[in-house]
Enzyme design. Structure first.
Site, mmCIF file in Angstrom:
data_model
loop_
_atom_site.group_PDB
_atom_site.id
_atom_site.type_symbol
_atom_site.label_atom_id
_atom_site.label_comp_id
_atom_site.label_asym_id
_atom_site.label_seq_id
_atom_site.Cartn_x
_atom_site.Cartn_y
_atom_site.Cartn_z
ATOM 1 N N HIS A 43 39.511 41.343 40.234
ATOM 2 C CA HIS A 43 40.903 41.546 39.766
ATOM 3 C C HIS A 43 40.434 41.188 38.099
ATOM 4 C CE1 HIS A 43 41.491 39.039 43.663
ATOM 5 N NE2 HIS A 43 42.433 40.054 43.403
ATOM 6 N N ASP B 93 42.436 44.823 41.029
ATOM 7 C CA ASP B 93 43.571 44.486 41.515
ATOM 8 C C ASP B 93 44.570 44.036 40.781
ATOM 9 O OD1 ASP B 93 42.263 45.435 43.621
ATOM 10 O OD2 ASP B 93 43.034 43.481 45.466
#
Length: 733
Positions: A241, A89
């Site tokens: 992430h 992400d």
């Protein structure tokens, strides 16, 4: 352009439209950049799931991590056995995304990257690399806004902009989406479910996660590997992430996890393959690609503009503060040196003594006058009542006035006063007439709205005893300073003009001997070719010509002249417009001085270009940035910076007032000056630069005289510390 030449007035007006467009573009760039970085908007912290219960929530919480919320009841999917869908992400990030891609390629693994649209616009090449290496793209909104707390229109905007920028940079759309701040299905609350339904209605599959690395909290690498490694052969969607901070531990954890998955016989692939769906990518249309490309380009331009603007404004702030400190230091040195060199002082060393006249030289005072009936009597009387011991001749040159200026001056019957009448030809023409008619070689020039103190002429001509000095600038004071506009000009004259002239005196680069008060050697005037009609700032033009001819131009603060300043913003605008435009003309006319020997050209023209042209042109952007920062960010830094600048100006102003013997109480108007007067001054510069660039002929702008010094009634408007100046003057007619 000649100041005295008559012609049709063609002041530009259309450039204000260009200024407005530039301001709008600047504002738009700031807002776009702020929105792209989640500064603008109503983003809120994600709500907690709490104890909310419903049939739909129970179904989502007990289901798989890929949810289709478009139907009456949510449906979900899980990863196949021994299949891991790696998801990342918040990217793409120029530092960490390439390293993660390298790790994935080394292991032969594929992943799904839930990208932030704003980051895609900033790094289109990196987004294309993700796609080219066989990975999958999903939408993570355009600004990383929490869709559980945004309005429906904002949700649609976030997703639409992301699709457009993906189309513009990669040529594809995606059917996958992940809500920022989301996690596993068990953590879904009613607000997130509502956002998932909104995305489902738009045709998105919403991705949650089975195993969350929680790498944003920076746990140990071993902990992240343990938390993301599936057990008993189950499939899983794993969340990492690739942006948002230091991802060095994430990088190490992904590498270690892929090694562990290889050993356990797991496959690492994209999300759609893991759940058995076709690719999430669909081709984008040509129109979407064009719009998306334009959006990405606009954001990159706004980011570059905002970044460069930040550097430029920082540099401008540093330069402004450095200028204040430097000029105050030079003023201190000038004050000490001046006191030491005055003839009445007794210096320790003979060579420190200033040259003195063996006998007071005769002086001719030239008063160019055009429609000055309101103040010409006070001006002439102040010149005649001087305590200068030498001979003083006063020449009033009436430049075709349409009022009673010449009659009033002639009717006074004062000794040594001569009135010369000529057709209107402009102030430079009147001055040249006075120079030609003057009987003496020391010439003093004074405006028709200005009065001298009794000691002014003596103090003004004293520095000319030095044969290297060609001109002397006096100390101009504002007489009508009771109103707010007058007080602002009083502050400007003391700080912006007289403080600067002390520094220019030391640096040998005096830019202007003001028309209100100046003394000249006739030989210096002749070497400069007299007063030129080429510009609207004849005093600046003349001063620059004298400096280029090799003469010294000095400042004498004791030679004080009290002038009438404009009393309204409109009158002030007209005056400063002419001054600024004329100064630009003079700078252009004398641009060759930069290549000449001596300090004048490079120091004077360089200073004027930087601090009188470039920085004022940037001033509107400073205000826009300040308003923008107060509106969308923490206002305290902006207020602190503004207060710091005002404090620095106040300190320098206090010292300048102290040097001039003025009351420091005048500084109370300084903060207010930042909100009206400052804007007026930089708009004057914008207007003047536009006029000069467009080559428009500007006429001489006259200022309506109020007759500040003409009657006892008006003298009541003069500050208390000014009234003693007129105590010895004869009674007014």
């Amino acid at each position: 352009m000649r100041a005295g030449r008559r012609g049709r007035r063609t002041d530009p007006r259309g450039h204000w439209f260009l200024v407005a467009i530039a301001a709008l573009l600047t504002t738009g760039a700031l807002l776009l950049n702020g929105f792209a970085h989640n500064v603008v908007g109503e983003t809120h912290a994600p709500p907690a799931a709490g104890e909310e219960r419903s049939a739909e929530l129970d179904q989502v919480r007990s289901g798989g991590p890929v949810v289709n919320a478009s139907g009456p009841r949510p449906r979900s999917l899980r990863s196949a056995a021994r299949t891991v869908a790696l998801t990342f992400d918040d990217g793409p990030d120029p530092k960490w995304t390439p390293r993660i891609l390298d790790v994935l390629r080394r292991h032969g693994a594929k992943a799904t990257f839930f990208v932030v649209g704003a980051h895609v616009a900033e790094h289109p090449g990196l987004t294309r690399r993700i796609l080219a290496e066989g990975h999958e793209l999903g939408s993570h909104t355009y600004t990383h806004a929490d869709l559980a707390g945004t309005a429906p229109w904002r949700t649609r905007l976030e997703m639409s902009l992301t699709q457009k920028v993906l189309a513009g940079t990669t040529g594809v759309h995606t059917r996958l989406a992940r809500l920022p701040y989301s996690s596993s299905p068990s953590a879904v609350g009613s607000a997130q479910l509502a956002a998932m339904r909104a995305l489902g209605d738009e045709g998105y599959l919403v991705a949650l996660t089975d195993l969350d690395s929680r790498d944003w909290s920076r746990p140990a690498v071993a902990r992240m590997v343990a938390d993301t490694l599936p057990h008993r052969g189950r499939g899983a969607v794993v969340m990492f992430h690739d942006a948002g901070g230091d991802r060095s531990r994430t990088l190490a954890a992904v590498d270690a996890l892929l090694d562990a998955l290889d050993r356990k016989g797991y496959a690492a692939t994209t999300l759609t393959k893991a759940v058995g769906l076709p690719s999430a990518h669909t081709p984008a249309g040509g129109g979407e690609r064009v719009i998306g490309g334009a959006l990405a380009a606009a954001q990159r331009i706004s980011a570059a503009f905002t970044g460069s603007l930040g550097w430029i404004l920082s540099a401008a702030g540093v330069l402004t503060l450095a200028r204040l400190a430097f000029f105050v230091s030079l003023a201190w040195v000038h004050a000490r040196r001046t006191r030491r060199r005055r003839p009445e002082n007794t210096p320790r060393r003979r060579r420190d003594r200033a040259p003195v006249w063996p006998a007071p030289p005769p002086v001719s005072v030239i008063v160019p006058a055009y429609n000055e009936e309101a103040g010409i009597e006070a001006t002439v009387r102040s010149l005649v009542t001087t305590d200068y011991p030498g001979q003083v001749e006063v020449l009033v040159v009436d430049d075709g006035s349409s009022d009673r200026t010449a009659e009033i001056a002639a009717s006074l019957g004062l000794p040594g006063v001569r009135v010369i009448r000529q057709p209107n030809g402009g102030k430079p023409s009147a001055l040249n007439t006075g120079i030609a008619e003057a009987a003496h070689d020391i010439l003093v020039m004074v405006d028709g709205d200005t009065v001298f103190e009794p000691s002014t002429i003596g103090n003004l001509v004293q520095p000319l005893a030095d044969p290297s000095v060609g001109a002397v600038s006096g100390n101009t004071k504002v007489g009508n300073r009771r109103g707010m506009v007058g007080r602002w000009q009083h502050i400007e004259y003391v700080i912006g003009f007289n403080l600067d002239r002390r520094a220019f005196d030391l640096l040998g680069c005096m830019a202007t001997v003001p028309g209100a008060i100046g003394a000249f050697r006739r030989q210096a005037l002749l070497s400069a070719g007299g007063v030129s009609l080429d510009t609207l700032a004849e005093d600046t033009d003349l001063t620059m010509a004298i400096c280029r001819a090799g003469w010294r131009v000095v400042y004498e603060e004791r030679a004080r002249a009290w002038t009438e300043a404009p009393t309204s913003l409109r009158q002030l605008w007209r005056q400063r417009y002419r001054w600024c435009y004329g100064t630009l003309q003079a700078m252009w006319k004398h641009r060759g001085a930069v290549l000449e020997r001596g300090p004048f050209g490079r120091r004077c023209l360089g200073y004027l270009t930087l601090f009188q042209v470039i920085l004022p042109l940037l001033a509107p952007v400073v205000d826009i940035m300040a308003v923008y920062s107060v509106a969308v960010a923490d206002p305290l830094p902006v207020v602190a910076v503004w207060a710091g600048f005002v404090t620095a100006q106040a300190l320098s102003g206090w010292y300048a007032l102290r040097l001039d013997g003025e009351r420091a109480s005048a500084l109370w108007v300084l903060p207010l000056q930042q909100f009206v007067y400052r804007q007026l001054m930089y708009l004057v510069v914008i207007q003047s630069v536009a006029t000069a660039v467009l080559g428009v002929r500007l006429r001489w702008h006259t200022v309506r005289r109020e007759g500040t010094f003409s009657t006892s009634k008006n003298l009541e408007n003069v500050p208390g510390d000014v009234e003693p100046v007129f105590a010895e003057a004869p009674s007014k007619r």
